[in-house]
Design a protein around this motif. Sequence first.
Motif, PDB file in Angstrom:
ATOM      1  N   CYS A 140       0.834  -1.220   0.000  1.00  0.00           N
ATOM      2  CA  CYS A 140       0.000   0.000   0.000  1.00  0.00           C
ATOM      3  C   CYS A 140       0.864   1.263   0.000  1.00  0.00           C
ATOM      4  CB  CYS A 140      -0.933   0.003   1.198  1.00  0.00           C
ATOM      5  SG  CYS A 140      -2.252  -1.221   1.072  1.00  0.00           S
ATOM      6  N   THR A 141       1.937   1.256   0.759  1.00  0.00           N
ATOM      7  CA  THR A 141       2.845   2.415   0.787  1.00  0.00           C
ATOM      8  C   THR A 141       3.500   2.627  -0.566  1.00  0.00           C
ATOM      9  OG1 THR A 141       3.262   2.009   3.124  1.00  0.00           O
ATOM     10  CG2 THR A 141       4.833   3.421   1.968  1.00  0.00           C
ATOM     11  N   ALA A 142       3.911   1.545  -1.210  1.00  0.00           N
ATOM     12  CA  ALA A 142       4.534   1.657  -2.533  1.00  0.00           C
ATOM     13  C   ALA A 142       3.551   2.190  -3.560  1.00  0.00           C
ATOM     14  CB  ALA A 142       5.085   0.296  -2.963  1.00  0.00           C
ATOM     15  N   LEU A 143       2.317   1.708  -3.543  1.00  0.00           N
ATOM     16  CA  LEU A 143       1.307   2.214  -4.483  1.00  0.00           C
ATOM     17  C   LEU A 143       0.980   3.684  -4.230  1.00  0.00           C
ATOM     18  CD1 LEU A 143      -1.148  -0.806  -4.770  1.00  0.00           C
ATOM     19  CD2 LEU A 143       0.338   0.123  -6.543  1.00  0.00           C
ATOM     20  N   ALA A 144       0.907   4.080  -2.978  1.00  0.00           N
ATOM     21  CA  ALA A 144       0.634   5.481  -2.657  1.00  0.00           C
ATOM     22  C   ALA A 144       1.772   6.379  -3.135  1.00  0.00           C
ATOM     23  CB  ALA A 144       0.420   5.647  -1.161  1.00  0.00           C
ATOM     24  N   GLY A 145       2.997   5.939  -2.957  1.00  0.00           N
ATOM     25  CA  GLY A 145       4.144   6.712  -3.435  1.00  0.00           C
ATOM     26  C   GLY A 145       4.150   6.846  -4.942  1.00  0.00           C
TER      27      GLY A 145
ATOM     28  N   ALA B 235       3.743  10.405  -7.094  1.00  0.00           N
ATOM     29  CA  ALA B 235       4.737  10.820  -8.089  1.00  0.00           C
ATOM     30  C   ALA B 235       4.091  10.989  -9.460  1.00  0.00           C
ATOM     31  CB  ALA B 235       5.864   9.799  -8.152  1.00  0.00           C
ATOM     32  N   TYR B 236       3.185  10.112  -9.802  1.00  0.00           N
ATOM     33  CA  TYR B 236       2.500  10.203 -11.093  1.00  0.00           C
ATOM     34  C   TYR B 236       1.627  11.449 -11.146  1.00  0.00           C
ATOM     35  CZ  TYR B 236      -0.329   8.921 -15.118  1.00  0.00           C
ATOM     36  OH  TYR B 236      -0.967   8.924 -16.330  1.00  0.00           O
ATOM     37  N   ASP B 237       0.929  11.753 -10.064  1.00  0.00           N
ATOM     38  CA  ASP B 237       0.071  12.934 -10.021  1.00  0.00           C
ATOM     39  C   ASP B 237       0.882  14.222 -10.182  1.00  0.00           C
ATOM     40  OD1 ASP B 237      -2.441  14.339  -9.583  1.00  0.00           O
ATOM     41  OD2 ASP B 237      -1.585  14.890  -7.641  1.00  0.00           O
ATOM     42  N   HIS B 238       2.053  14.286  -9.570  1.00  0.00           N
ATOM     43  CA  HIS B 238       2.883  15.493  -9.680  1.00  0.00           C
ATOM     44  C   HIS B 238       3.528  15.632 -11.050  1.00  0.00           C
ATOM     45  CE1 HIS B 238       2.388  16.874  -5.635  1.00  0.00           C
ATOM     46  NE2 HIS B 238       2.773  15.712  -5.127  1.00  0.00           N
ATOM     47  N   SER B 239       3.601  14.570 -11.814  1.00  0.00           N
ATOM     48  CA  SER B 239       4.222  14.650 -13.130  1.00  0.00           C
ATOM     49  C   SER B 239       3.255  15.128 -14.206  1.00  0.00           C
ATOM     50  CB  SER B 239       4.794  13.287 -13.536  1.00  0.00           C
ATOM     51  OG  SER B 239       3.737  12.372 -13.776  1.00  0.00           O
ATOM     52  N   LEU B 240       1.960  15.119 -13.928  1.00  0.00           N
ATOM     53  CA  LEU B 240       0.965  15.548 -14.904  1.00  0.00           C
ATOM     54  C   LEU B 240       0.868  17.076 -14.935  1.00  0.00           C
ATOM     55  CD1 LEU B 240      -1.888  13.013 -14.106  1.00  0.00           C
ATOM     56  CD2 LEU B 240      -0.298  12.953 -16.017  1.00  0.00           C
ATOM     57  N   PRO B 241       0.676  17.651 -16.129  1.00  0.00           N
ATOM     58  CA  PRO B 241       0.487  19.104 -16.182  1.00  0.00           C
ATOM     59  C   PRO B 241      -0.852  19.486 -15.561  1.00  0.00           C
ATOM     60  CG  PRO B 241       0.143  18.134 -18.343  1.00  0.00           C
ATOM     61  CD  PRO B 241       0.609  17.025 -17.434  1.00  0.00           C
ATOM     62  N   THR B 242      -0.862  20.627 -14.908  1.00  0.00           N
ATOM     63  CA  THR B 242      -2.093  21.110 -14.296  1.00  0.00           C
ATOM     64  C   THR B 242      -2.427  22.483 -14.850  1.00  0.00           C
ATOM     65  OG1 THR B 242      -0.889  22.090 -12.456  1.00  0.00           O
ATOM     66  CG2 THR B 242      -1.685  19.845 -12.156  1.00  0.00           C
ATOM     67  N   ALA B 243      -3.694  22.786 -14.848  1.00  0.00           N
ATOM     68  CA  ALA B 243      -4.143  24.068 -15.382  1.00  0.00           C
ATOM     69  C   ALA B 243      -3.930  25.198 -14.392  1.00  0.00           C
ATOM     70  CB  ALA B 243      -5.618  23.982 -15.760  1.00  0.00           C
TER      71      ALA B 243
END
Length: 125
Positions: free
Chosen positions: A23-28, A32-40
Motif C-alpha cells: 500500500c505504501t509503494a502504491l501510494a508513493g 509521483a504520477y500525479d505530480h508529473s501531470l500538467p495542471t491548469a
Amino acid sequence: MSSSSARAQAEPVVALVCVAVLCTALAGYATAYDHSLPTADRDRAPPVLDAATDAVLVDAVARPDHIRDALGATSSAVNVTLIAGDRTWTAGPVPPAGADAASRPVPVRVAPGDVRFGRLRVIVW
C-alpha cells in the motif's frame, strides 16, 4: 499428516507487513504520477517574466524598443506591457480575463539619457 502434503501458510504479522508495504509503494507511485501531470492551475507567469526581463533589459535598463523581443520567451500566448510614468508600451494580443500575470519594477529608458522608474508586466495564457 506428512510434512510434504502440508500447505504453505504465512504468519499473520508477516502478511500484514507485506500488505502495508504494498500500500505504501502504491501510494508513493500515485503521488509521483500525479505530480508529473500538467495542471491548469500552475503559475506560468513568473518564468516568462524572467525571460521577458532578460529580453527587454539592455545594460540593466529596460528599453521599450526591445519589448517585441520578449514575446518569444514562451510557446504560450503572452502579452508584455512596460509602464513608465504616463507612458505605456504593449506587445502581444489582448489577454483574456483570468490569465496568469506577474510584474516587477524596472528602470525604463524613455529617451536618451532619461531613465524613469517603471514596471514590466507579463500576462500568460
